[in-house]
Design a protein around this motif. Structure first.
Motif, PDB file in Angstrom:
ATOM      1  N   THR A  22       0.833  -1.204   0.000  1.00  0.00           N
ATOM      2  CA  THR A  22       0.000   0.000   0.000  1.00  0.00           C
ATOM      3  C   THR A  22       0.869   1.256   0.000  1.00  0.00           C
ATOM      4  OG1 THR A  22      -0.064   0.088   2.409  1.00  0.00           O
ATOM      5  CG2 THR A  22      -1.781  -1.230   1.313  1.00  0.00           C
ATOM      6  N   ALA A  23       0.229   2.382  -0.283  1.00  0.00           N
ATOM      7  CA  ALA A  23       0.942   3.662  -0.270  1.00  0.00           C
ATOM      8  C   ALA A  23       1.533   3.949   1.104  1.00  0.00           C
ATOM      9  CB  ALA A  23       0.004   4.795  -0.696  1.00  0.00           C
ATOM     10  N   ASN A  24       0.858   3.521   2.159  1.00  0.00           N
ATOM     11  CA  ASN A  24       1.377   3.716   3.520  1.00  0.00           C
ATOM     12  C   ASN A  24       2.543   2.787   3.822  1.00  0.00           C
ATOM     13  OD1 ASN A  24      -0.486   5.707   4.104  1.00  0.00           O
ATOM     14  ND2 ASN A  24      -1.947   4.294   5.019  1.00  0.00           N
ATOM     15  N   LEU A  25       2.484   1.565   3.311  1.00  0.00           N
ATOM     16  CA  LEU A  25       3.522   0.567   3.593  1.00  0.00           C
ATOM     17  C   LEU A  25       4.782   0.778   2.759  1.00  0.00           C
ATOM     18  CD1 LEU A  25       4.535  -2.071   4.901  1.00  0.00           C
ATOM     19  CD2 LEU A  25       3.310  -3.316   3.083  1.00  0.00           C
ATOM     20  N   GLU A  26       4.635   1.222   1.531  1.00  0.00           N
ATOM     21  CA  GLU A  26       5.753   1.251   0.578  1.00  0.00           C
ATOM     22  C   GLU A  26       7.026   1.931   1.091  1.00  0.00           C
ATOM     23  OE1 GLU A  26       6.436   3.550  -3.473  1.00  0.00           O
ATOM     24  OE2 GLU A  26       4.960   1.944  -3.699  1.00  0.00           O
ATOM     25  N   PRO A  27       6.975   3.160   1.613  1.00  0.00           N
ATOM     26  CA  PRO A  27       8.235   3.791   2.047  1.00  0.00           C
ATOM     27  C   PRO A  27       8.920   3.022   3.182  1.00  0.00           C
ATOM     28  CG  PRO A  27       6.433   5.390   2.063  1.00  0.00           C
ATOM     29  CD  PRO A  27       5.835   4.057   1.775  1.00  0.00           C
ATOM     30  N   ALA A  28       8.142   2.522   4.129  1.00  0.00           N
ATOM     31  CA  ALA A  28       8.730   1.774   5.248  1.00  0.00           C
ATOM     32  C   ALA A  28       9.293   0.444   4.769  1.00  0.00           C
ATOM     33  CB  ALA A  28       7.689   1.558   6.343  1.00  0.00           C
ATOM     34  N   LEU A  29       8.597  -0.232   3.861  1.00  0.00           N
ATOM     35  CA  LEU A  29       9.088  -1.505   3.323  1.00  0.00           C
ATOM     36  C   LEU A  29      10.382  -1.291   2.560  1.00  0.00           C
ATOM     37  CD1 LEU A  29       8.809  -4.535   2.732  1.00  0.00           C
ATOM     38  CD2 LEU A  29       7.366  -3.918   0.772  1.00  0.00           C
ATOM     39  N   HIS A  30      10.445  -0.271   1.728  1.00  0.00           N
ATOM     40  CA  HIS A  30      11.666   0.008   0.968  1.00  0.00           C
ATOM     41  C   HIS A  30      12.822   0.332   1.917  1.00  0.00           C
ATOM     42  CE1 HIS A  30       9.459   0.991  -3.053  1.00  0.00           C
ATOM     43  NE2 HIS A  30       9.157  -0.197  -2.572  1.00  0.00           N
ATOM     44  N   HIS A  79       8.103 -11.278   7.316  1.00  0.00           N
ATOM     45  CA  HIS A  79       7.934 -11.412   8.772  1.00  0.00           C
ATOM     46  C   HIS A  79       7.743 -10.031   9.399  1.00  0.00           C
ATOM     47  CE1 HIS A  79       8.516 -13.122  12.784  1.00  0.00           C
ATOM     48  NE2 HIS A  79       9.286 -12.071  13.028  1.00  0.00           N
ATOM     49  N   TRP A  80       8.554  -9.082   8.994  1.00  0.00           N
ATOM     50  CA  TRP A  80       8.478  -7.720   9.521  1.00  0.00           C
ATOM     51  C   TRP A  80       7.103  -7.100   9.247  1.00  0.00           C
ATOM     52  CZ3 TRP A  80       8.199  -3.076   6.690  1.00  0.00           C
ATOM     53  CH2 TRP A  80       8.355  -1.910   7.454  1.00  0.00           C
ATOM     54  N   VAL A  81       6.637  -7.202   7.983  1.00  0.00           N
ATOM     55  CA  VAL A  81       5.337  -6.619   7.638  1.00  0.00           C
ATOM     56  C   VAL A  81       4.227  -7.269   8.453  1.00  0.00           C
ATOM     57  CG1 VAL A  81       3.596  -6.312   5.815  1.00  0.00           C
ATOM     58  CG2 VAL A  81       6.022  -5.927   5.302  1.00  0.00           C
ATOM     59  N   ASN A  82       4.263  -8.591   8.586  1.00  0.00           N
ATOM     60  CA  ASN A  82       3.201  -9.294   9.314  1.00  0.00           C
ATOM     61  C   ASN A  82       3.177  -8.965  10.798  1.00  0.00           C
ATOM     62  OD1 ASN A  82       1.709 -10.724   7.324  1.00  0.00           O
ATOM     63  ND2 ASN A  82       3.504 -12.019   7.028  1.00  0.00           N
ATOM     64  N   HIS A  83       4.221  -8.372  11.312  1.00  0.00           N
ATOM     65  CA  HIS A  83       4.259  -7.986  12.723  1.00  0.00           C
ATOM     66  C   HIS A  83       4.102  -6.478  12.926  1.00  0.00           C
ATOM     67  CE1 HIS A  83       5.654 -12.104  13.037  1.00  0.00           C
ATOM     68  NE2 HIS A  83       5.197 -12.041  14.276  1.00  0.00           N
ATOM     69  N   LEU A  84       3.798  -5.761  11.842  1.00  0.00           N
ATOM     70  CA  LEU A  84       3.517  -4.334  11.970  1.00  0.00           C
ATOM     71  C   LEU A  84       2.145  -4.156  12.594  1.00  0.00           C
ATOM     72  CD1 LEU A  84       4.593  -2.755   8.553  1.00  0.00           C
ATOM     73  CD2 LEU A  84       5.633  -2.363  10.784  1.00  0.00           C
ATOM     74  N   PHE A  91       0.629 -10.730   4.769  1.00  0.00           N
ATOM     75  CA  PHE A  91       1.606 -10.379   3.747  1.00  0.00           C
ATOM     76  C   PHE A  91       2.487 -11.579   3.437  1.00  0.00           C
ATOM     77  CE2 PHE A  91       5.397  -8.656   1.851  1.00  0.00           C
ATOM     78  CZ  PHE A  91       4.925  -7.598   1.075  1.00  0.00           C
ATOM     79  N   ALA A  92       2.694 -11.832   2.152  1.00  0.00           N
ATOM     80  CA  ALA A  92       3.603 -12.897   1.717  1.00  0.00           C
ATOM     81  C   ALA A  92       4.137 -12.557   0.332  1.00  0.00           C
ATOM     82  CB  ALA A  92       2.882 -14.240   1.677  1.00  0.00           C
ATOM     83  N   TRP A  93       5.336 -13.039   0.069  1.00  0.00           N
ATOM     84  CA  TRP A  93       5.934 -12.907  -1.253  1.00  0.00           C
ATOM     85  C   TRP A  93       5.651 -14.173  -2.047  1.00  0.00           C
ATOM     86  CZ3 TRP A  93       7.226  -8.155  -2.197  1.00  0.00           C
ATOM     87  CH2 TRP A  93       7.830  -7.356  -1.236  1.00  0.00           C
ATOM     88  N   GLN A  94       5.570 -14.041  -3.347  1.00  0.00           N
ATOM     89  CA  GLN A  94       5.434 -15.172  -4.253  1.00  0.00           C
ATOM     90  C   GLN A  94       6.753 -15.936  -4.288  1.00  0.00           C
ATOM     91  OE1 GLN A  94       3.077 -14.373  -7.768  1.00  0.00           O
ATOM     92  NE2 GLN A  94       4.838 -14.942  -9.029  1.00  0.00           N
ATOM     93  N   ASN A  95       6.693 -17.225  -4.569  1.00  0.00           N
ATOM     94  CA  ASN A  95       7.926 -17.994  -4.763  1.00  0.00           C
ATOM     95  C   ASN A  95       8.673 -17.438  -5.971  1.00  0.00           C
ATOM     96  OD1 ASN A  95       7.413 -19.749  -2.658  1.00  0.00           O
ATOM     97  ND2 ASN A  95       6.362 -21.219  -3.957  1.00  0.00           N
TER      98      ASN A  95
END
Length: 146
Positions: A22-30, A79-84, A91-95
């Protein structure tokens, strides 16, 4: 300490290409991906992406396999995103992931391409070879591994 100059452009997607970034998540994830890449011993030149995938331009030391580096980035970041607190989705990444190597002279171009992902997707200015996200283990030009 060995001398090395290894440059990679890596791309991977969210699970089932869901628009989880999301727009809120993107800067923190990067920012998290930059920090984790550095903690793993890499040099992160750029992070970019859109709602369903990320691109990273990075130098990874030869002591670390690229598959290990990417696996640790993907695992730690999900793991980090799922504990925010307050993140509403699972949240999960594709293989899988796509990776291309590039030379030092191409670094400014790749960094600019990674940082301007949103514009490329809006204007259809994508470079197909730099957008591949493969689930299966294939080699150059889609050839099967030997």
């Amino acid at each position: 300490m060995p001398y090395w100059q290894l440059y990679y452009h890596i791309v991977w997607a969210t699970h089932k290409r869901k628009q989880l970034i999301t727009a809120n998540l993107e800067p923190a994830l990067h920012k998290y991906l930059r920090g984790k890449g550095l903690a793993l011993g890499g040099i992160v030149h750029a992070v970019g992406g859109i709602e369903d995938h990320v691109h990273i331009a990075v130098s990874v030391p030869p002591r670390l396999a690229i598959a290990t580096f990417v696996g640790q980035l993907k695992g730690a970041s999900s793991h980090w995103v799922n504990h925010l607190s307050g993140y509403p989705n699972r949240f999960a990444w594709q293989n899988g992931y796509g990776v291309l190597s590039f030379g030092k002279s191409r670094k400014p171009f790749v960094v600019r391409y990674v940082r301007t992902q949103r514009q490329h997707h809006l204007t259809d200015g994508l470079i197909t070879a730099m957008e591949h996200i493969e689930v299966e283990n294939v080699g150059p030009a889609g050839s099967a591994p030997t």
